[in-house]
Design an enzyme around this catalytic site. Structure first.
Site, PDB file in Angstrom:
ATOM      1  N   LYS A   1       0.811  -1.223   0.000  1.00 38.72           N
ATOM      2  CA  LYS A   1       0.000   0.000   0.000  1.00 38.72           C
ATOM      3  C   LYS A   1       0.844   1.273   0.000  1.00 38.72           C
ATOM      4  O   LYS A   1       0.358   2.350  -0.355  1.00 38.72           O
ATOM      5  CB  LYS A   1      -0.931   0.014   1.216  1.00 38.72           C
ATOM      6  CG  LYS A   1      -1.892  -1.168   1.272  1.00 38.72           C
ATOM      7  CD  LYS A   1      -2.795  -1.228   0.059  1.00 38.72           C
ATOM      8  CE  LYS A   1      -3.808  -2.358   0.160  1.00 38.72           C
ATOM      9  NZ  LYS A   1      -4.653  -2.470  -1.058  1.00 38.72           N
TER      10      LYS A   1
ATOM     11  N   LYS B   1       1.202   5.377  -5.072  1.00 36.53           N
ATOM     12  CA  LYS B   1       1.729   4.028  -5.283  1.00 36.53           C
ATOM     13  C   LYS B   1       2.514   3.979  -6.589  1.00 36.53           C
ATOM     14  O   LYS B   1       3.588   3.376  -6.665  1.00 36.53           O
ATOM     15  CB  LYS B   1       0.594   3.005  -5.319  1.00 36.53           C
ATOM     16  CG  LYS B   1      -0.211   2.874  -4.036  1.00 36.53           C
ATOM     17  CD  LYS B   1      -1.222   1.741  -4.169  1.00 36.53           C
ATOM     18  CE  LYS B   1      -2.130   1.623  -2.956  1.00 36.53           C
ATOM     19  NZ  LYS B   1      -3.179   2.642  -2.946  1.00 36.53           N
TER      20      LYS B   1
ATOM     21  N   GLU C   1      -6.190  -1.976 -10.290  1.00 38.17           N
ATOM     22  CA  GLU C   1      -7.253  -1.814 -11.273  1.00 38.17           C
ATOM     23  C   GLU C   1      -7.898  -0.437 -11.162  1.00 38.17           C
ATOM     24  O   GLU C   1      -8.596  -0.006 -12.083  1.00 38.17           O
ATOM     25  CB  GLU C   1      -8.316  -2.893 -11.089  1.00 38.17           C
ATOM     26  CG  GLU C   1      -7.868  -4.294 -11.505  1.00 38.17           C
ATOM     27  CD  GLU C   1      -9.001  -5.304 -11.399  1.00 38.17           C
ATOM     28  OE1 GLU C   1      -9.267  -5.985 -12.402  1.00 38.17           O
ATOM     29  OE2 GLU C   1      -9.623  -5.391 -10.312  1.00 38.17           O
TER      30      GLU C   1
END
Length: 217
Positions: free
Chosen positions: A14, A74, A165
């Site tokens: 994360k 990220k 995604e």
């Protein structure tokens, strides 16, 4: 190397440490994982946009804005980022190209073996092209096989990763002119090494039990 240990310790990262980078050797192995992944009838219906520079990652991060902004850091803090793209059509010419490559790689000891391989490949492709009309779904399924291959392989290499995604695929399609190349964006995987304060690194693995998942015959 114990596969069970890797399966129990790899996780969706994360928060990446932006100061840590994959080595050149690790990146070469990542590329091998992408290139050598299995696919239905060896169709290999994919292309990869690989970003490691700040400029390259910033282009990929254009797909992580607005509703997807949580995934922006990220992408920017990871060492390397992969945009997985799927072919939108499988033509006879492409099937011939795949078969010719196999021939060049020495897979056919006799000419009739090549002819049979092309015939079989065409049969399965036609199920999707003509009978079920789901070529786009079929090619994207192959891409997800590749993503799974990469995630496991990264874990074995000691590389942290997260599949993403939550990006605007249409933005990425336009950014990299993918439709004009017969491609569509499917998903992103960020690779690197987790930050010390990545909360998910400390949480226990959670999966359903074997009794819930397996029917043993």
């Amino acid at each position: 190397m114990n596969l069970n240990d890797i399966l129990n310790t790899r996780y969706a990262t994360k928060k990446f440490d932006p100061t840590k980078r994959l080595t050149d050797e690790q990146f070469e192995q990542v590329k091998a994982l992408l290139r050598l992944s299995p696919s239905s009838v060896n169709s290999q219906p994919w292309h990869f946009v690989l970003a490691s520079s700040a400029e390259g990652k910033a282009r990929l991060a254009k797909g992580a804005e607005g509703a997807y902004a949580a995934n922006h850091p990220k992408i920017m803090d990871a060492s390397h980022v992969v945009l997985f793209c799927a072919k939108t059509d499988i033509s006879d010419a492409y099937l011939q190209k795949v078969t010719d490559q196999e021939d060049a790689d020495g897979r056919f000891p006799k000419p009739e073996a090549k002819e049979m391989a092309l015939k079989v490949r065409g049969f399965y492709a036609d199920l999707h092209r003509k009978e079920w009309d789901d070529v786009a779904c079929w090619t994207q399924k192959q891409v997800y096989l590749n993503i799974g291959n990469l995630l496991l392989g990264a874990g074995m290499l000691g590389i942290d990763a997260v599949p993403i995604e939550g990006v605007d695929l249409e933005v990425l399609n336009q950014e990299f002119d993918l439709p004009n190349q017969g491609l569509t964006a499917v998903a992103v995987v960020a690779l690197g090494f987790h930050a010390e304060d990545d909360f998910n690194a400390q949480l226990p693995k959670s999966r359903f039990s074997e009794d819930e998942l397996f029917t043993l015959l």
